[in-house]
Design a protein around this motif. Structure first.
Motif, PDB file in Angstrom:
ATOM      1  N   HIS A 277     -10.058  -0.597   4.391  1.00 55.31           N
ATOM      2  CA  HIS A 277      -8.784  -1.000   3.789  1.00 55.31           C
ATOM      3  C   HIS A 277      -7.986   0.223   3.338  1.00 55.31           C
ATOM      4  O   HIS A 277      -6.777   0.309   3.595  1.00 55.31           O
ATOM      5  CB  HIS A 277      -9.060  -1.911   2.597  1.00 55.31           C
ATOM      6  CG  HIS A 277      -7.827  -2.380   1.900  1.00 55.31           C
ATOM      7  ND1 HIS A 277      -6.969  -3.317   2.436  1.00 55.31           N
ATOM      8  CD2 HIS A 277      -7.297  -2.036   0.697  1.00 55.31           C
ATOM      9  CE1 HIS A 277      -5.962  -3.530   1.605  1.00 55.31           C
ATOM     10  NE2 HIS A 277      -6.145  -2.774   0.545  1.00 55.31           N
ATOM     11  N   GLN A 278      -8.621   1.188   2.696  1.00 51.47           N
ATOM     12  CA  GLN A 278      -7.925   2.401   2.260  1.00 51.47           C
ATOM     13  C   GLN A 278      -7.417   3.209   3.440  1.00 51.47           C
ATOM     14  O   GLN A 278      -6.313   3.753   3.406  1.00 51.47           O
ATOM     15  CB  GLN A 278      -8.873   3.260   1.407  1.00 51.47           C
ATOM     16  CG  GLN A 278      -9.195   2.670   0.050  1.00 51.47           C
ATOM     17  CD  GLN A 278      -7.950   2.569  -0.826  1.00 51.47           C
ATOM     18  OE1 GLN A 278      -7.056   3.420  -0.772  1.00 51.47           O
ATOM     19  NE2 GLN A 278      -7.892   1.516  -1.634  1.00 51.47           N
ATOM     20  N   ARG A 279      -8.190   3.273   4.502  1.00 58.37           N
ATOM     21  CA  ARG A 279      -7.759   4.019   5.684  1.00 58.37           C
ATOM     22  C   ARG A 279      -6.524   3.382   6.318  1.00 58.37           C
ATOM     23  O   ARG A 279      -5.587   4.082   6.726  1.00 58.37           O
ATOM     24  CB  ARG A 279      -8.903   4.052   6.703  1.00 58.37           C
ATOM     25  CG  ARG A 279      -8.602   4.913   7.923  1.00 58.37           C
ATOM     26  CD  ARG A 279      -9.724   4.815   8.920  1.00 58.37           C
ATOM     27  NE  ARG A 279      -9.823   3.471   9.486  1.00 58.37           N
ATOM     28  CZ  ARG A 279     -10.770   3.077  10.334  1.00 58.37           C
ATOM     29  NH1 ARG A 279     -11.707   3.918  10.697  1.00 58.37           N
ATOM     30  NH2 ARG A 279     -10.771   1.836  10.800  1.00 58.37           N
TER      31      ARG A 279
ATOM     32  N   LYS B  25      -3.411   4.166   4.143  1.00 56.96           N
ATOM     33  CA  LYS B  25      -2.956   5.537   4.335  1.00 56.96           C
ATOM     34  C   LYS B  25      -2.214   5.694   5.659  1.00 56.96           C
ATOM     35  O   LYS B  25      -1.188   6.381   5.737  1.00 56.96           O
ATOM     36  CB  LYS B  25      -4.153   6.491   4.290  1.00 56.96           C
ATOM     37  CG  LYS B  25      -4.765   6.657   2.902  1.00 56.96           C
ATOM     38  CD  LYS B  25      -5.940   7.620   2.930  1.00 56.96           C
ATOM     39  CE  LYS B  25      -6.547   7.771   1.537  1.00 56.96           C
ATOM     40  NZ  LYS B  25      -7.710   8.699   1.550  1.00 56.96           N
TER      41      LYS B  25
ATOM     42  N   LYS C 243     -11.993  -2.942  -4.530  1.00 65.13           N
ATOM     43  CA  LYS C 243     -13.218  -2.339  -5.054  1.00 65.13           C
ATOM     44  C   LYS C 243     -14.121  -3.378  -5.699  1.00 65.13           C
ATOM     45  O   LYS C 243     -15.296  -3.107  -5.969  1.00 65.13           O
ATOM     46  CB  LYS C 243     -12.867  -1.245  -6.059  1.00 65.13           C
ATOM     47  CG  LYS C 243     -12.187  -0.037  -5.428  1.00 65.13           C
ATOM     48  CD  LYS C 243     -11.909   1.050  -6.450  1.00 65.13           C
ATOM     49  CE  LYS C 243     -11.233   2.254  -5.791  1.00 65.13           C
ATOM     50  NZ  LYS C 243     -10.939   3.324  -6.782  1.00 65.13           N
TER      51      LYS C 243
END
Length: 575
Positions: free
Chosen positions: A522-524, A527, A406
């Protein structure tokens, strides 16, 4: 072939006997690569309990033979590990984000001590190099005066701007090579050698008046030497700090801005007193001091243990051609570009910096032409340096408080605002308005520079940070070198800087938009990896449960062992 070998090697390491210590002492364990997703110890306990119960119920059971449950679990884990090995390169980004980068994952920096001396040396390095580079607007005017003005050559703006642009561009263009030297011979030797080359470049620039010769002495020698001195100062901070890395980068970058604040006034004063030639000699003294300070860059990060690379080196030692190819792959390591988020981040920044250096080169000349200001124009560069230092100190502390990737949103905001401020320069109707714009430009510069190294460590981990930063700076070289000469050419063609500053604001805005998608991607990916790990756990659990029932039924009915066909009864065992 390489992926199969890697997958088999991982499977082999996971199925070593318990006496091996679960993969070897001191070797980092990648639990995500196992079929149980970090639950191997749990399944070992389940199997031990099953065997103990079978031995009690069967009078010892068929001890030489593994149970169907154990065989099923072994086969399932082996299949999953092979699949994981084939996906190892795709999952490299997630491993880097979680700190699993060889020996660097278990390394704990001292967070101080001798590291503060290293911080001071890095501050001097950044300050002397970029203080001179950011003050090129003063040298730009002095170079034109030294050549007799622009009336004789209508392309003098373009040619003079190319001197400073070459020096700034070479800092970034040489960075991939600097990464190799840093990994090969260390931060200390690389930085000291680079400072010596920069010293020679500045000193030799004082003995010529030819613009073409200064392309080589100032643009090439000083630029390349600055690159070899600058990049190790970023890498060495990660050896001594981790928790305070953002703050330390802010201190280094902010402290170096003291040079950017003082050098414009200093150059304006001594330039009019001793001339351009002696000014270059005075600036070379900064590089001589840097040679001595670079000796404090003592690396303490342990070397990585890349077993797969070691195997490749052994295979490549069969002949000279293969050995040379192996060394090229080792030192021109492009594995960081297999990380999708790093690729997007690097190319986004390379796009944004096309207009980044334009104000530093042409702003002084623009103010002289537009507002007829010849006495206080150096104030603009002081304002840039002051707010840049403030931005670097503040962004370093803020970056430590922002988790993970972030931090990139700080760069997004800085690039967007930087582009808007470049477009606002032609709209200023007074000299004071340009000062306000410069205050915001410096703030954006501080946020962008400080957070660059911490983001690289987040994306690829500490063991690959040197090459990641090197390749990033190398990608920045061409657009950063092209920006100021293009702006000078537009000035020569249209007779003013209006269009040059308008167009200089477009690339930072585009680059900021590109960077904004990196944390989302990056978050995808994280997950998706977590879902795959959960499916692996459920599959292994179901396999074990299905294998337990037939084993219990066989033990109760006295049916023979399915492996060696020995007859097993409830109270005795027959061979």
């Amino acid at each position: 072939m390489e992926e199969d070998t890697a997958g088999g090697g991982e499977a082999g390491r996971r199925h070593q006997p318990a006496a091996a210590g679960g993969g070897g002492a001191g070797e980092p364990r990648d639990d995500r690569g196992s079929g149980a997703g970090g639950g191997e110890g749990m399944w070992d306990q389940v199997l031990d309990g099953l065997r103990s119960r079978d031995q009690r119920g069967n009078g010892g059971g068929c001890s030489p033979c593994p149970s169907p449950a154990e065989m099923a679990l072994h086969k399932q884990e082996q299949a999953v590990s092979e699949a994981k090995g084939a996906k190892a390169e795709e999952d490299g980004e997630a491993a880097a984000a979680m700190g699993l980068q060889g020996a660097g994952s278990g390394f704990q920096p001292p967070e101080g001590g001798f590291g503060w001396i290293v911080v001071f040396a890095a501050t001097w390095c950044n300050g002397s190099i970029f203080g001179i580079q950011n003050s090129f607007g003063i040298l730009y005017v002095m170079l034109q005066s030294d050549l007799g003005g622009g009336e004789k050559d209508p392309t003098l703006e373009f040619k003079t701007a190319l001197v400073g642009a070459l020096a700034m561009g070479m800092i970034f263009f040489c960075s991939p090579i600097v990464s190799i030297f840093t990994d090969r011979i260390g931060c200390r030797t690389t930085a000291a050698s680079g400072a010596a080359i920069a010293f020679i470049g500045l000193l030799s620039s004082s003995f010529t008046k030819s613009l073409e010769v200064r392309y080589f002495t100032y643009g090439i020698l000083f630029g390349c030497g600055s690159s070899f001195a600058f990049q190790p100062s970023l890498v060495i901070l990660g050896h001594y700090f981790k928790r305070r890395l953002g703050l330390v980068n802010g201190i280094v970058a902010g402290g170096s801005c003291l040079f950017s604040m003082s050098l414009p006034f200093f150059l304006k004063t001594i330039g009019s007193t001793i001339g351009l030639a002696h000014t270059f000699q005075v600036l070379s003294a900064f590089m001589f001091i840097q040679i001595l300070l670079s000796l404090t860059f003592r690396p303490i990060l342990p070397p990585s243990c890349d077993s797969r690379q070691d195997r490749q080196d052994k295979l490549a030692s069969r002949n000279m051609k293969q050995q040379c190819g192996s060394q090229m792959r080792k030192y021109f390591n492009m594995r960081v570009f297999r990380i999708q988020t790093y690729r997007i981040w690097a190319f986004g920044i390379a796009t944004a910096v096309l207009g980044y250096f334009v104000p530093y080169v042409h702003l002084i000349k623009y103010v002289e032409e537009e507002f007829k200001e010849n006495e206080k124009e150096w104030i603009l560069l002081v304002c840039l340096g002051a707010t840049s230092g403030l931005g670097r100190l503040v962004s370093g502390r803020i970056g430590d408080c922002i988790p993970g990737l972030k931090k990139i949103f700080l760069q997004v905001a800085s690039f967007m605002l930087l582009g808007l401020m470049c477009m606002m320069i032609p709209q200023c109707q007074a000299f004071e308005g340009v000062i306000v714009v410069c205050l915001f430009l410096g703030l954006c510069d501080g946020f962008f520079i400080t957070i660059m190294a911490p983001i690289a460590f987040e994306l690829v981990g500490p063991m690959q940070a040197s090459q990641a930063i090197g390749y990033l700076l190398g990608l920045m070289a061409i657009p950063m070198t092209a920006g100021p000469p293009i702006a000078g050419y537009l000035h020569d063609y249209f007779g003013n800087y209006y269009l040059a500053f308008y167009l200089a604001g477009v690339p930072p805005i585009i680059g900021g938009l590109v960077l904004s998608v990196v944390p989302l991607i990056h978050q995808r990916m994280l997950k998706k990896q977590q879902m795959d790990s959960g499916k692996d756990k459920m599959l292994v659990s179901e396999t074990v449960m299905n294998a337990i029932k037939p084993w219990e039924n066989q033990a109760g009915k006295g049916i023979g062992c399915t492996v060696c066909h020995n007859r097993v009864s409830s109270g005795s065992r027959e061979s």
